[in-house]
Write a protein that holds these residues in place. Structure first.
Motif, short mmCIF file in Angstrom:
data_model
loop_
_atom_site.label_atom_id
_atom_site.label_comp_id
_atom_site.label_asym_id
_atom_site.label_seq_id
_atom_site.Cartn_x
_atom_site.Cartn_y
_atom_site.Cartn_z
N GLU A 94 43.77 29.69 37.70
CA GLU A 94 44.55 30.87 38.05
C GLU A 94 45.34 30.64 39.34
O GLU A 94 44.78 30.33 40.37
N THR A 99 48.32 37.10 40.54
CA THR A 99 47.22 37.16 39.57
C THR A 99 45.89 36.84 40.25
O THR A 99 45.77 35.81 40.91
N PHE A 100 44.91 37.71 40.08
CA PHE A 100 43.59 37.40 40.66
C PHE A 100 42.46 37.95 39.80
O PHE A 100 41.38 38.22 40.27
N ARG A 103 39.38 35.18 38.80
CA ARG A 103 38.41 35.01 39.89
C ARG A 103 37.29 36.04 39.76
O ARG A 103 36.12 35.72 39.83
N LEU A 104 37.68 37.27 39.49
CA LEU A 104 36.71 38.35 39.35
C LEU A 104 35.85 38.13 38.09
O LEU A 104 34.63 38.28 38.12
N THR A 107 33.27 35.44 38.59
CA THR A 107 32.23 35.80 39.55
C THR A 107 31.29 36.83 38.96
O THR A 107 30.08 36.75 39.11
N ARG A 108 31.88 37.83 38.29
CA ARG A 108 31.09 38.98 37.87
C ARG A 108 30.47 38.84 36.49
O ARG A 108 29.42 39.41 36.23
N ARG A 134 40.25 26.12 38.99
CA ARG A 134 41.09 25.83 40.15
C ARG A 134 40.24 25.31 41.31
O ARG A 134 39.17 25.85 41.60
N MET A 137 38.51 27.49 43.95
CA MET A 137 37.52 28.50 43.55
C MET A 137 36.12 27.93 43.47
O MET A 137 35.44 28.06 42.44
N PRO A 139 33.33 29.02 44.91
CA PRO A 139 32.30 30.03 44.62
C PRO A 139 32.23 30.36 43.13
O PRO A 139 31.14 30.61 42.59
N GLN A 140 33.37 30.33 42.46
CA GLN A 140 33.38 30.62 41.02
C GLN A 140 32.78 29.45 40.24
O GLN A 140 32.11 29.65 39.22
N ILE A 141 33.01 28.23 40.72
CA ILE A 141 32.40 27.06 40.08
C ILE A 141 30.88 27.16 40.21
O ILE A 141 30.15 26.90 39.25
#
Lengths: 442, 367
Positions: A94, A99-100, A103-104, A107-108, A134, A137, A139-141
Motif C-alpha cells: 500500500e 490510501t491507508f 495497514r488497518l 493490523t486489526r 510494504r 510496515m 508492525p503489520q508484518i
C-alpha cells in the motif's frame, strides 16, 4: 473512534471492518468467536474450483487495489491442472498517496486475510502463497506472522488443512521501499529478487507470473471480501452497490473532513453524503481527489454529482482507484498539491521507460520553478504536453497515473496556475528550456 | 541520488566503508542467522528470491548495508554481486551509509502537505540542527523526507525507525513487538510538541550511545516459524498438491425454458470437463434417462415436451476419471404452441427457438 454502524436508518456493511473495533480481534481466539474460518470446512472443501470461481464471478467483486478488474474473471484466466505451480500473491504494498486501509486491515484482522487466501488458494490450485508487504510496515508484518503462526498451530494452514486433501503455505515477503512494487508485475519481480521494475505484458501474470508460473496478484481488501461471499452467497454481497459495482468497499479519507479515517460503506454512495458520514467537510469544498493521487481530480461541482463507484467516476473521467478520498477546501492551493504529487511521481518512477523517467522529472522541475516564482506563460501547456506524451507510452500504468493529475489539475484549476505565473515579472519571456530538460541533470 | 550527497563524504557510500570489514568477517557475523536463511531458502523455488530478505537481515545486524554485506547477500542468494548492488540501489529502505541511531522519516506527499508537513519538517530541522538527509553531530538522529507512508488520515505521517509514531513516546520495539498507537487515536496528528517529546525521550534513553545499532526486533517480523517450505525450495519437505484435492466440478446454473413444445436447456460447466451428460426424468426424479451426451463447449441442448407435460432435467459433468455430483434438477412444463404470428409482419421475424417477448408490442406505423 468506533466505526459508525448505521447511517440514515440503514445498517452499514460489516464485511471487512467486522473486527476493526473488537479488542483482541487480531488474535485467533477472538476472531473465531466472531466467525473467522467458519468457511474453512465443508463449505469450502465440498466445492470444486470451478464453483468457487463462478461464485466470485457472480458476486461481481472487483479488484480493490486500484484498477477495479473483476476478480472472478482474473481467477478464471489461470490455467488449471497444468502441473505447474500456481501462485497467489497478496499485494500489501500500500503506497498510493491517500490510501491507508490495508495497514488497518492487516493490523486489526489478519485472520480474515488468511481465510480469504485459503479460499482463493483452494479455488486456484495454489500450494504456496506470498503476502508482499510494504517494507515500511514492519508492525503489520509482525501482526501477519503472529496470525500465521496461530493458524498453522490450529491446522488451518500447512498440509491437509482441517483434514482435507488441500495444503497451503503462506509466507510474508518484506518489500524495501518502492511505490512501483504495487504494480503487479513490478511486485512479482520484487518477489523474485529483482528490482521492482514492471514487466512487459503479455504474457500476463495469470499465464506467466512469479517464477514463470501462473500467478494471481490480488489486493488485501479484495481477498478479505471473499469469505463473506462464500458464507453468504453472491446475492448477499450484491445487496450493496450497483449491478456493475456491487458490494462494499473501504475508503481511506484524509483531507478536509472533520473525522478522517477508514470507513466501510456501500459502493455508489454519493460523495457528499459520505462526507457527512465523516463528520462533514471542513470549510468550503474546492475539489476532491476521489481515488488516490493518480485519479484525476474532481472540481466541487463534479464532486457533488459523483457517487462512489467505478462507473460514476469513469463517466467523470476519473477513477475510484484504491478508495482514497481526499477533499480539499478553498484555503488549499491546488498548485502546491500538484507540485507535491508531481514530485512524488518523479521520485517514484522506476526509471525503466524513458518517457516516464524523464517526463515526470521534467514536469516536476517546471512546476517547482513555477511555484518558486519563475513561471512562464507557456508553462501550463508545456507540462500538459509532457503529461500527454508520457501518458500511454510506457509499459505499465504508472505513467498514466502520473499524467492524469497533471492534466486534470491544470485544466480544472488553470486560474491558480496562471496567478502564479503572472506574478513573475518576466513571465512573458520564453522559458530557458535547456536548464529544465533531462539532459541538464546528468 | 543527488550530487550533493556525493560531495558530503558522510553521505557517500564509497567513502564510508569500514576498511577492516571483510567478507569473512561478515560471514562470521551473519552465522547466527543461518537457521533463518535456511528457512528463507525453503520458502521460494529459487534462491534468488531471498535477496531482499537477506539484505534486511544484514541491515538488522549492522544497522545499514555495507558493500561487503551486499556481496555476502549475493552469495547467499546465488546472484552476481552486481545484481545485488543494483537491487540495493533501487530500493530506498536499504541504508548504504550508516544512519543515526534513530531514523526519523517525515512524509511530504499531498495529504501530509496539506496537514502541515512542511512546517513540521522546518521545526525538526531547527530542533535537530540538521537538514533533511543529514545526521545529527551526536549520531543520534537522522532526518529524512519520504514519500507517502500510508498514514494520510493521521498526518503529517512520521515514522521513527520501524513504526508510525503515536502521541506517547515509548521505547521502540523494546520487547521485540512494535505497536502502532496512532491507529487507536484518529484525532492524533504529530505536531511540533509531540515530536519534541519523542526526540527528548529517545535522547534520554540512548544516553551516551550513538550511531547505528543492531535492531532488537527481527527485520522479517516476530518469531519466524519453521515451515516445510515450497515444494521446489532448497531442502524443503513440502509436497506438491495432488491434482484431485477438490471434487469434480458439477454443472451450474441449469435452466430449462419452454417455448411451445420446444425445451431449451442451458447450463455452465467447467471448460476442463471431458464429457457432459444431460438426463431427463419423467417420474419426478425416480429414474433418469440420458437425453444427450455432449462436450464441455456445448453448454446447451434441447428437447420436446407436449403441452402440459412436465419433466425434470439434470446435467452430469465428467472429468476424465471422476464424475461430478449431479447438477441441481430443473422442472419444466411444455406449453401450447405459440399463437400464429400477428397479421402485421414484424420487421425482424424471431429466430427459431428464441424466447418471444410478449411485453414488447411489434412496432406499429414505423417505416
Amino acid at each position: 473512534m468506533p466505526h459508525p454502524t448505521h447511517w440514515k436508518g440503514k445498517e452499514l456493511p460489516n464485511v471487512l471492518r467486522r473486527l476493526f473495533d473488537v479488542p483482541g480481534g487480531h488474535t485467533l481466539e477472538v476472531a473465531r468467536k466472531h466467525g473467522a474460518y467458519e468457511t474453512i470446512g465443508a463449505a469450502l472443501f465440498d466445492k470444486s474450483q470451478f464453483e468457487l470461481i463462478e461464485l466470485v464471478k457472480d458476486s461481481g467483486l472487483r479488484g480493490r487495489g486500484g484498477a477495479g478488474f473483476p476478480t472472478g474473471m482474473k481467477w478464471s484466466f489461470v490455467p488449471r491442472n497444468t502441473g505447474k505451480p500456481v501462485y497467489l500473491v497478496i499485494n500489501a504494498d500500500e503506497g498510493e498517496p491517500g490510501t491507508f486501509k490495508d495497514r488497518l486491515c492487516m493490523t486489526r484482522d489478519p485472520h480474515l486475510l488468511i481465510e480469504g487466501m485459503i479460499i482463493a488458494g483452494y479455488a486456484l490450485g495454489v500450494r504456496t502463497a506470498y503476502i508482499y508487504v510494504r517494507g515500511e510496515m514492519l508492525p503489520q508484518i509482525q501482526a501477519l506472522n503472529r496470525a500465521l503462526t496461530e493458524a498453522y498451530a490450529a491446522g488451518l494452514l500447512g498440509e491437509n488443512i482441517q483434514g482435507s486433501s488441500y495444503s497451503l503455505d503462506i509466507y510474508v515477503h518484506r518489500g524495501a521501499g518502492a511505490y512501483i512494487c504495487g504494480e503487479e508485475t513490478g511486485l512479482i519481480n520484487s518477489l523474485e529478487g529483482f528490482k521492482g521494475q514492471p514487466r512487459l505484458k503479455p504474457p500476463f501474470p495469470a499465464i506467466s507470473g512469479a517464477f514463470a508460473a501462473p500467478t494471481v496478484v490480488n489486493n488485501v481488501e479484495t481477498i478479505m471480501a471473499v469469505p463473506y461471499i462464500l458464507k453468504n452467497g453472491a446475492k448477499a454481497y450484491g445487496q450493496w452497490g450497483t449491478a456493475k459495482s456491487p458490494g462494499s468497499k473501504l475508503f481511506s479519507v484524509s483531507g478536509d473532513v472533520k473525522k478522517p479515517g477508514v470507513y466501510e460503506v456501500p459502493l455508489a454512495m454519493p460523495y457528499m453524503e459520505f462526507f457527512e458520514l465523516c463528520g462533514g467537510l471542513d470549510g468550503e469544498l474546492l475539489g476532491c481527489i476521489p481515488g488516490g493521487s493518480s485519479a484525476p481530480v474532481l472540481n466541487a461541482e463534479e464532486t457533488r454529482k459523483a457517487t462512489m463507484d467505478y462507473e460514476s467516476l469513469a463517466s467523470l473521467k476519473s477513477m475510484l482507484g484504491s478508495g482514497a478520498v481526499t477533499p480539499f477546501n478553498t484555503t488549499r492551493d491546488p498548485v502546491l498539491i500538484l507540485e507535491s504529487v508531481a514530485r512524488f511521481y518523479a521520485h517514484e518512477s522506476c526509471g525503466q521507460c524513458t518517457p516516464c523517467r524523464e517526463g515526470t522529472g521534467y514536469v516536476d522541475r517546471v512546476l517547482r520553478n513555477v511555484v518558486s516564482g519563475g513561471g512562464r506563460t507557456g508553462d501550463i501547456d508545456l507540462i500538459k504536453d509532457l503529461a500527454d506524451s508520457y501518458e500511454w507510452t510506457t509499459i505499465c500504468a504508472f505513467a498514466p497515473g502520473a499524467a492524469w493529475p497533471v492534466q486534470s489539475f491544470v485544466t480544472k484549476f488553470r486560474s491558480y496556475f496562471e496567478a502564479y505565473i503572472s506574478k513573475n515579472p518576466e513571465h512573458s519571456e520564453s522559458r530557458p528550456l535547456v536548464a529544465m530538460r533531462p539532459g541538464a541533470f546528468w | 541520488m543527488s550530487s550533493a550527497g556525493l560531495v558530503d563524504p558522510a553521505r557517500n557510500p564509497a567513502k564510508v566503508q569500514p576498511a577492516d570489514l571483510t567478507l569473512e568477517k561478515v560471514r562470521a557475523r551473519m552465522a547466527p542467522y543461518q537457521a533463518q536463511i535456511d528457512e528463507l531458502w525453503r520458502r521460494y523455488p529459487v534462491k534468488r528470491a531471498v535477496l531482499l530478505q537477506v539484505l534486511w537481515l544484514v541491515q538488522q545486524e549492522f544497522g545499514w548495508v555495507p558493500r561487503v554485506g551486499i556481496e555476502w547477500s549475493a552469495e547467499v542468494s546465488a546472484v552476481a554481486p552486481s545484481h545485488a548492488f543494483g537491487v540495493v540501489e533501487f530500493y530506498t529502505m536499504y541504508k548504504q551509509v550508516p544512519p543515526g541511531r534513530h531514523l526519523v522519516q517525515v512524509c511530504q506527499t499531498m495529504c501530509c502537505l496539506v496537514q502541515g508537513s512542511e512546517s513540521l519538517i522546518e521545526h525538526l530541522e531547527h530542533k535537530l540542527g540538521v537538514h533533511c538527509g543529514g545526521t545529527t553531530a551526536d549520531g543520534l538522529f537522522s532526518l529524512v523526507r519520504v514519500e507517502c507512508l500510508a498514514l494520510c488520515g493521521t498526518g503529517p505521517g512520521v515514522m521513527i525507525d520501524d513504526q508510525a509514531i503515536g502521541p506517547v513516546p515509548h521505547e521502540l520495539g523494546g520487547d521485540g513487538v512494535l505497536a502502532e498507537q496512532h491507529l487507536d487515536k484518529p484525532d492524533f496528528h504529530p505536531d511540533a510538541a509531540v515530536m519534541d517529546q519523542w526526540l527528548d525521550f529517545l535522547k534520554a534513553k540512548a544516553g551516551a550511545s550513538t550511531g547505528p545499532v543492531k535492531q532488537v526486533h527481527s527485520a522479517l517480523g516476530e518469531k519466524p516459524f519453521i515451515s516445510k517450505g515450497h515444494p521446489q525450495g532448497t531442502a524443503a519437505s513440502a509436497k506438491p498438491l495432488s491434482a484431485t484435492y477438490f471434487p469434480a466440478a458439477p454443472a451450474l446454473k441449469v435452466a430449462a425454458v419452454a417455448t411451445g413444445d420446444a425445451i431449451a436447456i442451458s447450463w455452465v460447466n467447467d471448460a476442463a470437463c471431458a464429457k457432459i451428460v444431460v438426463e431427463r426424468s419423467d417420474d419426478q426424479g425416480a429414474s433418469w434417462k440420458v437425453l444427450a451426451t455432449l462436450t464441455a463447449k456445448d453448454q446447451k441442448t434441447s428437447d420436446k415436451l407436449s403441452d402440459g407435460v412436465s419433466a425434470q432435467y439434470r446435467v452430469l459433468a465428467h472429468e476424465k476419471e471422476r464424475a461430478a455430483r449431479p447438477s441441481a434438477v430443473v422442472t419444466v412444463t411444455g406449453k401450447p404452441p405459440p399463437p400464429p404470428p400477428a397479421p402485421a409482419t414484424p420487421p425482424n421475424p424471431p429466430v427459431t427457438g428464441a424466447t418471444p417477448s410478449p411485453s414488447t408490442p411489434p412496432p406499429a406505423g414505423k417505416p
